[in-house]
Design a protein around this motif. Structure first.
Motif, PDB file in Angstrom:
ATOM      1  N   GLU A 149       0.836  -1.206   0.000  1.00 14.86           N
ATOM      2  CA  GLU A 149       0.000   0.000   0.000  1.00 14.86           C
ATOM      3  C   GLU A 149       0.870   1.254   0.000  1.00 14.86           C
ATOM      4  O   GLU A 149       0.590   2.214  -0.722  1.00 14.86           O
ATOM      5  CB  GLU A 149      -0.908  -0.019   1.234  1.00 14.86           C
ATOM      6  CG  GLU A 149      -2.034   1.004   1.178  1.00 14.86           C
ATOM      7  CD  GLU A 149      -2.957   0.804  -0.016  1.00 14.86           C
ATOM      8  OE1 GLU A 149      -3.383   1.829  -0.603  1.00 14.86           O
ATOM      9  OE2 GLU A 149      -3.233  -0.360  -0.377  1.00 14.86           O
ATOM     10  N   GLU A 150       1.931   1.236   0.778  1.00 15.50           N
ATOM     11  CA  GLU A 150       2.858   2.377   0.796  1.00 15.50           C
ATOM     12  C   GLU A 150       3.519   2.573  -0.564  1.00 15.50           C
ATOM     13  O   GLU A 150       3.684   3.696  -1.038  1.00 15.50           O
ATOM     14  CB  GLU A 150       3.936   2.151   1.866  1.00 15.50           C
ATOM     15  CG  GLU A 150       3.439   2.247   3.291  1.00 15.50           C
ATOM     16  CD  GLU A 150       4.561   2.048   4.295  1.00 15.50           C
ATOM     17  OE1 GLU A 150       5.741   2.157   3.885  1.00 15.50           O
ATOM     18  OE2 GLU A 150       4.267   1.782   5.467  1.00 15.50           O
ATOM     19  N   PHE A 151       3.893   1.456  -1.193  1.00 14.99           N
ATOM     20  CA  PHE A 151       4.551   1.531  -2.494  1.00 14.99           C
ATOM     21  C   PHE A 151       3.611   2.125  -3.540  1.00 14.99           C
ATOM     22  O   PHE A 151       4.028   2.957  -4.357  1.00 14.99           O
ATOM     23  CB  PHE A 151       5.010   0.124  -2.921  1.00 14.99           C
ATOM     24  CG  PHE A 151       5.945   0.137  -4.093  1.00 14.99           C
ATOM     25  CD1 PHE A 151       7.316   0.175  -3.902  1.00 14.99           C
ATOM     26  CD2 PHE A 151       5.459   0.115  -5.389  1.00 14.99           C
ATOM     27  CE1 PHE A 151       8.188   0.206  -4.981  1.00 14.99           C
ATOM     28  CE2 PHE A 151       6.312   0.138  -6.475  1.00 14.99           C
ATOM     29  CZ  PHE A 151       7.686   0.184  -6.271  1.00 14.99           C
ATOM     30  N   LYS A 152       2.363   1.718  -3.534  1.00 20.75           N
ATOM     31  CA  LYS A 152       1.396   2.241  -4.508  1.00 20.75           C
ATOM     32  C   LYS A 152       1.196   3.749  -4.358  1.00 20.75           C
ATOM     33  O   LYS A 152       0.998   4.458  -5.343  1.00 20.75           O
ATOM     34  CB  LYS A 152       0.044   1.526  -4.347  1.00 20.75           C
ATOM     35  CG  LYS A 152      -0.003   0.152  -4.979  1.00 20.75           C
ATOM     36  CD  LYS A 152      -1.427  -0.359  -5.131  1.00 20.75           C
ATOM     37  CE  LYS A 152      -2.157  -0.441  -3.817  1.00 20.75           C
ATOM     38  NZ  LYS A 152      -3.542  -0.963  -3.984  1.00 20.75           N
ATOM     39  N   GLN A 153       1.237   4.235  -3.125  1.00 25.50           N
ATOM     40  CA  GLN A 153       1.053   5.665  -2.904  1.00 25.50           C
ATOM     41  C   GLN A 153       2.209   6.477  -3.497  1.00 25.50           C
ATOM     42  O   GLN A 153       2.027   7.615  -3.938  1.00 25.50           O
ATOM     43  CB  GLN A 153       0.934   5.936  -1.401  1.00 25.50           C
ATOM     44  CG  GLN A 153      -0.364   5.396  -0.808  1.00 25.50           C
ATOM     45  CD  GLN A 153      -0.440   5.579   0.698  1.00 25.50           C
ATOM     46  OE1 GLN A 153       0.459   6.166   1.299  1.00 25.50           O
ATOM     47  NE2 GLN A 153      -1.498   5.080   1.313  1.00 25.50           N
ATOM     48  N   LYS A 154       3.392   5.872  -3.528  1.00 27.05           N
ATOM     49  CA  LYS A 154       4.562   6.567  -4.082  1.00 27.05           C
ATOM     50  C   LYS A 154       4.657   6.397  -5.596  1.00 27.05           C
ATOM     51  O   LYS A 154       5.359   7.162  -6.258  1.00 27.05           O
ATOM     52  CB  LYS A 154       5.839   6.043  -3.430  1.00 27.05           C
ATOM     53  CG  LYS A 154       5.937   6.330  -1.942  1.00 27.05           C
ATOM     54  CD  LYS A 154       7.200   5.721  -1.351  1.00 27.05           C
ATOM     55  CE  LYS A 154       7.278   5.982   0.146  1.00 27.05           C
ATOM     56  NZ  LYS A 154       8.487   5.346   0.742  1.00 27.05           N
ATOM     57  N   HIS A 155       3.998   5.373  -6.134  1.00 27.11           N
ATOM     58  CA  HIS A 155       4.049   5.102  -7.574  1.00 27.11           C
ATOM     59  C   HIS A 155       2.601   5.019  -8.085  1.00 27.11           C
ATOM     60  O   HIS A 155       2.039   3.935  -8.259  1.00 27.11           O
ATOM     61  CB  HIS A 155       4.798   3.794  -7.864  1.00 27.11           C
ATOM     62  CG  HIS A 155       6.219   3.796  -7.402  1.00 27.11           C
ATOM     63  ND1 HIS A 155       6.565   3.635  -6.078  1.00 27.11           N
ATOM     64  CD2 HIS A 155       7.387   3.955  -8.098  1.00 27.11           C
ATOM     65  CE1 HIS A 155       7.891   3.663  -5.978  1.00 27.11           C
ATOM     66  NE2 HIS A 155       8.404   3.865  -7.178  1.00 27.11           N
ATOM     67  N   GLU A 156       2.002   6.169  -8.269  1.00 30.59           N
ATOM     68  CA  GLU A 156       0.569   6.222  -8.593  1.00 30.59           C
ATOM     69  C   GLU A 156       0.243   5.657  -9.972  1.00 30.59           C
ATOM     70  O   GLU A 156      -0.917   5.353 -10.259  1.00 30.59           O
ATOM     71  CB  GLU A 156       0.083   7.681  -8.497  1.00 30.59           C
ATOM     72  CG  GLU A 156       0.160   8.237  -7.074  1.00 30.59           C
ATOM     73  CD  GLU A 156      -0.347   9.666  -7.002  1.00 30.59           C
ATOM     74  OE1 GLU A 156      -0.664  10.237  -8.074  1.00 30.59           O
ATOM     75  OE2 GLU A 156      -0.443  10.211  -5.879  1.00 30.59           O
ATOM     76  N   ASP A 157       1.256   5.526 -10.827  1.00 31.64           N
ATOM     77  CA  ASP A 157       1.003   4.993 -12.167  1.00 31.64           C
ATOM     78  C   ASP A 157       1.026   3.468 -12.196  1.00 31.64           C
ATOM     79  O   ASP A 157       0.849   2.859 -13.256  1.00 31.64           O
ATOM     80  CB  ASP A 157       2.037   5.539 -13.158  1.00 31.64           C
ATOM     81  CG  ASP A 157       3.464   5.208 -12.740  1.00 31.64           C
ATOM     82  OD1 ASP A 157       3.696   5.040 -11.527  1.00 31.64           O
ATOM     83  OD2 ASP A 157       4.335   5.122 -13.633  1.00 31.64           O
ATOM     84  N   CYS A 158       1.247   2.829 -11.051  1.00 35.18           N
ATOM     85  CA  CYS A 158       1.323   1.360 -10.970  1.00 35.18           C
ATOM     86  C   CYS A 158       0.211   0.814 -10.075  1.00 35.18           C
ATOM     87  O   CYS A 158      -0.284   1.512  -9.183  1.00 35.18           O
ATOM     88  CB  CYS A 158       2.677   0.920 -10.423  1.00 35.18           C
ATOM     89  SG  CYS A 158       4.087   1.444 -11.416  1.00 35.18           S
ATOM     90  N   TYR A 159      -0.163  -0.424 -10.299  1.00 30.15           N
ATOM     91  CA  TYR A 159      -1.160  -1.096  -9.461  1.00 30.15           C
ATOM     92  C   TYR A 159      -0.921  -2.599  -9.498  1.00 30.15           C
ATOM     93  O   TYR A 159      -0.288  -3.121 -10.421  1.00 30.15           O
ATOM     94  CB  TYR A 159      -2.590  -0.761  -9.912  1.00 30.15           C
ATOM     95  CG  TYR A 159      -2.949  -1.262 -11.297  1.00 30.15           C
ATOM     96  CD1 TYR A 159      -3.660  -2.455 -11.471  1.00 30.15           C
ATOM     97  CD2 TYR A 159      -2.590  -0.539 -12.433  1.00 30.15           C
ATOM     98  CE1 TYR A 159      -3.989  -2.909 -12.740  1.00 30.15           C
ATOM     99  CE2 TYR A 159      -2.917  -0.990 -13.706  1.00 30.15           C
ATOM    100  CZ  TYR A 159      -3.619  -2.173 -13.848  1.00 30.15           C
ATOM    101  OH  TYR A 159      -3.940  -2.626 -15.110  1.00 30.15           O
ATOM    102  N   PHE A 160      -1.409  -3.302  -8.486  1.00 29.35           N
ATOM    103  CA  PHE A 160      -1.258  -4.751  -8.430  1.00 29.35           C
ATOM    104  C   PHE A 160      -2.418  -5.420  -9.163  1.00 29.35           C
ATOM    105  O   PHE A 160      -3.587  -5.104  -8.900  1.00 29.35           O
ATOM    106  CB  PHE A 160      -1.185  -5.236  -6.974  1.00 29.35           C
ATOM    107  CG  PHE A 160       0.104  -4.869  -6.300  1.00 29.35           C
ATOM    108  CD1 PHE A 160       1.236  -5.654  -6.466  1.00 29.35           C
ATOM    109  CD2 PHE A 160       0.203  -3.714  -5.516  1.00 29.35           C
ATOM    110  CE1 PHE A 160       2.436  -5.318  -5.857  1.00 29.35           C
ATOM    111  CE2 PHE A 160       1.400  -3.368  -4.904  1.00 29.35           C
ATOM    112  CZ  PHE A 160       2.519  -4.172  -5.077  1.00 29.35           C
ATOM    113  N   LEU A 161      -2.089  -6.301 -10.076  1.00 26.47           N
ATOM    114  CA  LEU A 161      -3.075  -6.928 -10.959  1.00 26.47           C
ATOM    115  C   LEU A 161      -3.870  -7.963 -10.183  1.00 26.47           C
ATOM    116  O   LEU A 161      -3.360  -9.035  -9.822  1.00 26.47           O
ATOM    117  CB  LEU A 161      -2.350  -7.587 -12.136  1.00 26.47           C
ATOM    118  CG  LEU A 161      -3.168  -7.948 -13.370  1.00 26.47           C
ATOM    119  CD1 LEU A 161      -3.830  -6.717 -13.960  1.00 26.47           C
ATOM    120  CD2 LEU A 161      -2.270  -8.607 -14.409  1.00 26.47           C
TER     121      LEU A 161
END
Length: 464
Positions: free
Chosen positions: A240-252
């Protein structure tokens, strides 16, 4: 024999012939059980039950009569055998059986030329370089190298991003997020729950060439010119922390059918990574003694920390990632022009696919195909021919695709296994696969091996 006995015998013979002509296997079997002497009894025209069954195309009746030991050499008053009758009326599958074709012999409609075919999840960008897994110094250097590629997972779902479509009119393409060591260093240091797997090397890139382009001098430990790939699994909070820093990425997520959106070679990388990570998630302790384990060989081995554990002696499959072999089969009707498809309750309404099942210990591929088809649909299979296979990372199966030729046609569905099974004509399958007409039923997408098996069967004799 009295007249009464003669009339009774003649009535029973007539009944036997009527059952054979109508394809009533159950009544025929019951009558022969009471009066086995009727097996080769002939009518006034010289016809036997075998001839009537051959005349009307009742494969299962012919098979039953042959199993009971009937005489296939008997001729009627027109000097015809049951084989002659089957040939005349065009029942090739029955003619093959009567001509003493063994059940495991390949039918004529199967192709001799089985071309190698790579299914989705089977292609990859990487050379696994298993020889590097035991080189701990090399692995350690590669982990922190700026050219090393990391792919990130959370709950077995890969981190992806949306790239541009090949054409402006197309939807954006789902692609793996290729991260570097700086991107994941914080995740690796923050949590003890992360799992790191060495996946292999990408030979399309050369570290030395990359360094030369940037005006850098390669170090001695970089002289192999290999770009390493790693898979890193992190916990939900870190994800969740990683997604907040990389808004152009998401877990499939969820994995199916979402993983089928990936480019083919990236899907192969995910299949490898996801299957090994799933093994780590499910086998956290030694399966032999229950003690803690440590990861070795780039994540491809678990070693028990208990000194006297039996798993430390010899080779034990509990120490290595498991692969679960599954047979998946395109079952072909004895006439060669129908195929057997089934569906499970969890399938979307109208979806049918090939039958499939896990191979049991000590079982061959061929016998697994025969057992699974009979268990699920009550249909007996003889000849089995391998076609192709597909890694299926849900979590770690290998789908072994086969053609299987049935020697019976009556369907008896085991409702505990599947919901329904039916024979579909070649024309019906062509309508769905080639013409895209999905009004009556539909099949899995082209990236599933079931789809490819159906297509392979159609392509054997059709001019498409």
């Amino acid at each position: 024999m009295s007249d009464f006995e003669k009339n009774l015998h003649q009535d029973m013979v007539s009944q036997l012939h009527d059952f054979a002509a109508a394809g009533d296997t159950a009544r025929l079997k019951a009558l022969l059980g009471r009066s086995p002497s009727l097996l080769n009894a002939a009518a006034r025209n010289g016809w036997t039950a075998l001839m009537y069954a051959a005349r009307n195309g009742h494969f299962e009746v012919v098979q039953l009569l042959l199993q009971e030991g009937c005489d296939r050499s008997i001729v009627n008053k027109s000097r015809q055998t049951a084989l002659d009758i089957a040939k005349f009326w065009g029942y090739k599958h029955i003619a093959n059986l009567l001509a003493n074709v063994k059940g495991d012999q390949k039918p004529r409609f199967l192709s001799n030329d089985v071309k190698e075919y790579e299914n989705y999840f089977g292609m990859t960008l990487l050379d696994r370089r298993s020889d590097k897994r035991t080189d701990s110094k090399w692995l350690s250097r590669k982990q922190s190298h700026p050219a090393t590629v990391y792919i990130l997972f959370s709950n077995l779902s890969p981190l992806v991003t949306l790239g541009g479509g090949r054409e402006s009119s197309q939807q954006p393409e789902v692609k793996l997020c290729r991260l570097c060591y700086k991107d994941v260093q914080e995740c690796m240091n923050q949590t003890e729950e992360c799992t790191l797997i060495f996946l292999g090397v990408d030979l399309q890139f050369d570290i030395n060439m990359m360094a030369a382009c940037k005006g850098e001098v390669p170090q001695e430990d970089e002289e192999d010119g290999l770009v390493a790939w790693f898979a890193l699994s992190i916990d939900s909070a870190s994800a969740e922390e990683f997604k907040q820093k990389h808004e152009d990425c998401y877990f499939l997520h969820p994995p199916m059918p979402a993983l089928l959106q990936l480019p083919e070679k990236e899907a192969g990388v995910v299949a490898q990574a996801r299957s090994v990570l799933a093994w780590h998630h499910r086998y956290r302790f030694c399966p032999t003694c229950g003690s803690a384990t440590k990861n070795e060989e780039g994540g491809y081995k678990k070693t028990c920390l208990k000194e006297d554990c039996p798993s430390l002696q010899g080779i034990h499959n509990t120490s290595y990632p498991r692969v679960d072999p599954v047979v998946i089969m395109q079952v072909i009707h004895p006439d060669g022009n129908h195929c057997l498809l089934g569906r499970q309750k969890r399938f979307p309404p109208g979806m049918f696919t090939c039958l499939a099942g896990f191979i049991e210990p000590g079982e061959t591929i061929e016998n697994a195909v025969r057992r699974e088809v009979e268990e699920e649909a009550g249909v007996k299979v003889a000849h089995v021919q391998y076609v192709s296979c597909q890694p299926w990372p849900m979590p770690s199966s290998l789908m072994i695709g086969c053609l299987a030729v049935a020697v019976s046609t009556e369907i008896k569905v085991d409702k505990n296994e599947i919901e329904d099974a039916r024979w579909f004509t070649r024309e019906q399958v062509v309508e769905v696969l080639i013409k895209g007409n999905q009004h009556s039923f539909f099949v899995p997408p082209s990236r599933a091996i079931a789809h490819q098996l159906m297509k392979y069967w159609i392509g054997m004799t059709a001019n498409l």
